[in-house]
Design a protein around this motif. Structure first.
Motif, PDB file in Angstrom:
ATOM      1  N   ILE A 100      26.932  26.512  11.557  1.00 25.36           N
ATOM      2  CA  ILE A 100      25.956  27.717  11.697  1.00 25.36           C
ATOM      3  C   ILE A 100      26.602  29.157  11.783  1.00 25.36           C
ATOM      4  CG2 ILE A 100      23.964  28.438  13.193  1.00 25.36           C
ATOM      5  CD1 ILE A 100      23.393  25.569  13.823  1.00 25.36           C
ATOM      6  N   LYS A 132      27.725  24.077  15.759  1.00 26.69           N
ATOM      7  CA  LYS A 132      27.746  25.588  15.920  1.00 26.69           C
ATOM      8  C   LYS A 132      28.633  26.503  14.961  1.00 26.69           C
ATOM      9  CE  LYS A 132      26.296  25.920  20.884  1.00 26.69           C
ATOM     10  NZ  LYS A 132      26.362  26.143  22.317  1.00 26.69           N
ATOM     11  N   TYR A 175      21.241  22.194  11.032  1.00 27.26           N
ATOM     12  CA  TYR A 175      20.547  23.499  11.775  1.00 27.26           C
ATOM     13  C   TYR A 175      19.565  23.304  12.562  1.00 27.26           C
ATOM     14  CZ  TYR A 175      23.585  26.036   8.069  1.00 27.26           C
ATOM     15  OH  TYR A 175      24.620  26.204   7.180  1.00 27.26           O
ATOM     16  N   VAL A 176      18.647  22.260  12.237  1.00 22.92           N
ATOM     17  CA  VAL A 176      17.485  22.042  13.021  1.00 22.92           C
ATOM     18  C   VAL A 176      17.854  21.176  14.196  1.00 22.92           C
ATOM     19  CG1 VAL A 176      15.871  22.786  11.141  1.00 22.92           C
ATOM     20  CG2 VAL A 176      16.596  20.359  11.515  1.00 22.92           C
ATOM     21  N   GLY A 177      19.013  20.566  14.223  1.00 20.28           N
ATOM     22  CA  GLY A 177      19.478  19.721  15.362  1.00 20.28           C
ATOM     23  C   GLY A 177      19.035  18.039  15.412  1.00 20.28           C
ATOM     24  N   LEU A 197      22.955  33.533  14.661  1.00 21.54           N
ATOM     25  CA  LEU A 197      22.479  32.249  14.419  1.00 21.54           C
ATOM     26  C   LEU A 197      22.602  31.182  15.516  1.00 21.54           C
ATOM     27  CD1 LEU A 197      22.765  31.648  10.536  1.00 21.54           C
ATOM     28  CD2 LEU A 197      20.700  32.497  11.977  1.00 21.54           C
ATOM     29  N   PRO A 198      24.099  31.015  15.835  1.00 25.46           N
ATOM     30  CA  PRO A 198      24.032  29.888  16.937  1.00 25.46           C
ATOM     31  C   PRO A 198      23.192  30.136  18.016  1.00 25.46           C
ATOM     32  CG  PRO A 198      26.209  30.422  16.082  1.00 25.46           C
ATOM     33  CD  PRO A 198      25.326  31.560  15.305  1.00 25.46           C
ATOM     34  N   ARG A 199      23.104  31.645  18.343  1.00 30.12           N
ATOM     35  CA  ARG A 199      22.330  31.922  19.690  1.00 30.12           C
ATOM     36  C   ARG A 199      20.744  31.704  19.488  1.00 30.12           C
ATOM     37  NH1 ARG A 199      24.978  37.666  21.007  1.00 30.12           N
ATOM     38  NH2 ARG A 199      27.076  36.774  22.582  1.00 30.12           N
ATOM     39  N   HIS A 200      20.256  31.840  18.095  1.00 27.92           N
ATOM     40  CA  HIS A 200      18.832  31.793  18.015  1.00 27.92           C
ATOM     41  C   HIS A 200      18.319  30.360  17.437  1.00 27.92           C
ATOM     42  CE1 HIS A 200      19.422  35.896  18.322  1.00 27.92           C
ATOM     43  NE2 HIS A 200      18.040  36.085  18.637  1.00 27.92           N
ATOM     44  N   MET A 201      19.377  29.358  17.032  1.00 25.07           N
ATOM     45  CA  MET A 201      19.321  28.083  16.376  1.00 25.07           C
ATOM     46  C   MET A 201      19.346  26.989  17.363  1.00 25.07           C
ATOM     47  SD  MET A 201      19.625  28.879  12.287  1.00 25.07           S
ATOM     48  CE  MET A 201      18.964  27.359  11.937  1.00 25.07           C
ATOM     49  N   MET A 202      20.340  27.178  18.188  1.00 23.71           N
ATOM     50  CA  MET A 202      20.795  25.928  19.011  1.00 23.71           C
ATOM     51  C   MET A 202      20.837  26.433  20.599  1.00 23.71           C
ATOM     52  SD  MET A 202      24.055  24.819  16.693  1.00 23.71           S
ATOM     53  CE  MET A 202      24.055  23.079  17.409  1.00 23.71           C
TER      54      MET A 202
END
Length: 443
Positions: free
Chosen positions: A188, A185, A250-252, A438-443
């Motif tokens: 990102i 996080k 980024y995509v986990g 970005l952390p809220r929308h990607m993770m």
């Protein structure tokens, strides 16, 4: 013996400063300051336990807990990846590939420092490595082509600090381990602030070029689209490595440690692809990575021991209570902490600042309503500022060695970029969604 935790905090800080100013190792200074704090404090222990027994217990516990971390294994791997890219001259290819694409932009090749530092930061994670690698190539080349040296130095100093902000960042890894914050996080969260800061640097360069046309040489090499596409042979492999390392995070799909291991393999693959890998430069990369990793781990262990002592003798609780009694508003608290970090940046390196202050500062910040993730990015910005703050700004020393200029000249050239970074800190503080988006929308 001292019974007041606040007076003890002053005494411990005095011991630390004396050791640091006497050129002792930072890790040793941290350990010694912790031992001094235990010996100076009026500790009440059972008759069967001596103070040295308690110091030994705290020392063993703190060193083991701080270094026995899977997340921390990403640190030496990212360091090794950056060393391989530097020692095998892949960074030189990156810079040569950027020249045809930047020659037509207002400000022309001044932007090469910003773009090259941003790209190299995305595969090295080190501010010093970014500044040194890019500066060794660009400063002499820009001066040879007739560009004003002061603006070249300033843009290098400012953009070189992006190594701490644009992931993978060594400071973020250390912060994540010490604060128990997700390193993924943090990585990102640093992307948008890093891109915005780099853009602000480029906008300033464009404005300077418009206001002072003499800063740009009258004639420059012209490049055709064929030249630009030919340069992609040097750029695409490096871009591919960046995507390979950061994309999985980024995509986990990968953890930061797994991404770091992939990055090392990718860097070796690029070195083989460009036919730059030799046994000699591989040895140099491995040896340098071991030295740097050992130094950082020693500092982390020392900071962990000091933080254990700070908690045991009640310093952290006393400082937190004292600050809480001041009834500072959240933004006033951040302002005070920002000024504190600027002061510490004048006498300490970035890693030491993080590991020495975090155990005390983070609980105070969280009690004021700020999240650890946001504060991590704030601290990274403060560490960036410390890189170009006299008298112990590491980037200043690096540039002084490369540019062969006095510190006063370098500081004058760097000051506009220092101000831009301060503006960016204000923006991140007032608009925290820059960090959280970005952390809220990607993770």
């Amino acid at each position: 013996m001292i019974s007041d935790p606040l007076l003890l905090a002053v005494a411990v800080m005095a011991v630390m400063m004396i050791l640091l100013l006497s050129s002792k190792w930072i890790g040793f200074s941290l350990f010694a300051s912790g031992v001094a704090g235990m010996l100076l404090f009026e500790v009440h222990l059972p008759p069967t336990i001596s103070i040295w027994d308690k110091i030994g217990d705290l020392l063993a516990n703190s060193v083991w807990n701080s270094l026995n971390s899977w997340a921390l294994t990403a640190l030496p791997l990212f360091i090794l990846m950056g060393e391989i890219l530097y020692r095998t001259a892949i960074s030189t290819r990156l810079l040569n590939g950027l020249v045809p694409w930047l020659s037509g932009v207002p400000g022309r090749l001044y932007h090469i420092n910003v773009v090259a530092c941003s790209l190299f930061a995305a595969v090295s994670g080190s501010s010093a490595a970014t500044t040194a690698t890019v500066g060794k190539i660009t400063l002499s080349e820009l001066t040879r082509r007739g560009y004003r040296k002061s603006l070249a130095i300033g843009s290098l100093a400012g953009a070189g600090t992006l190594g701490f902000l644009i992931p993978p960042s060594l400071i973020m890894i250390i912060y994540g381990v010490l604060s128990d914050t997700s390193i993924g996080k943090l990585f990102i969260a640093g992307v948008i602030p890093g891109v915005v800061l780099a853009t602000m640097y480029s906008v300033y360069i464009v404005a300077r070029a418009k206001m002072d046309p003499d800063a740009i040489p009258g004639e420059d090499e012209t490049y055709t689209w064929a030249d630009r596409f030919a340069a992609l042979r040097d750029l695409v492999p490096v871009f591919g490595l960046i995507v390979l390392v950061l994309g999985g995070i980024y995509v986990g799909l990968t953890t930061p440690t797994e991404a770091a291991a992939i990055g090392v393999v990718g860097a070796l693959g690029l070195a083989l692809y460009f036919r730059n890998l030799t046994w000699a430069n591989l040895q140099q990369a491995l040896l340098s990575a071991v030295k740097t990793s050992g130094m950082i781990c020693f500092i982390i262990a020392g900071a962990a021991f000091l933080s254990q002592v700070v908690g045991f003798v009640g310093i952290a609780r006393a400082i937190s209570t004292s600050i809480a009694d001041l009834n500072l508003s959240p933004y006033t608290l951040i302002l005070v902490l920002g000024l504190m970090y600027l002061f510490l940046g004048m006498i300490l390196d970035g890693i030491s600042i993080v590991v020495m202050t975090l155990p005390i500062v983070l609980p105070i910040v969280q009690s004021a309503g700020f999240e650890a993730l946001w504060f991590g990015i704030f601290v990274v910005f403060m560490v960036e500022l410390s890189q170009i703050t006299p008298p112990v700004g590491f980037s200043i020393f690096v540039i002084q060695h490369i540019a062969k200029e006095d510190v006063r000249t370098i500081l004058k050239a760097t000051f506009p970029f220092f101000c831009i970074m301060v503006i960016m800190v204000i923006l991140v503080t007032v608009f925290p969604d820059i960090v959280f988006f970005l952390p809220r929308h990607m993770m």
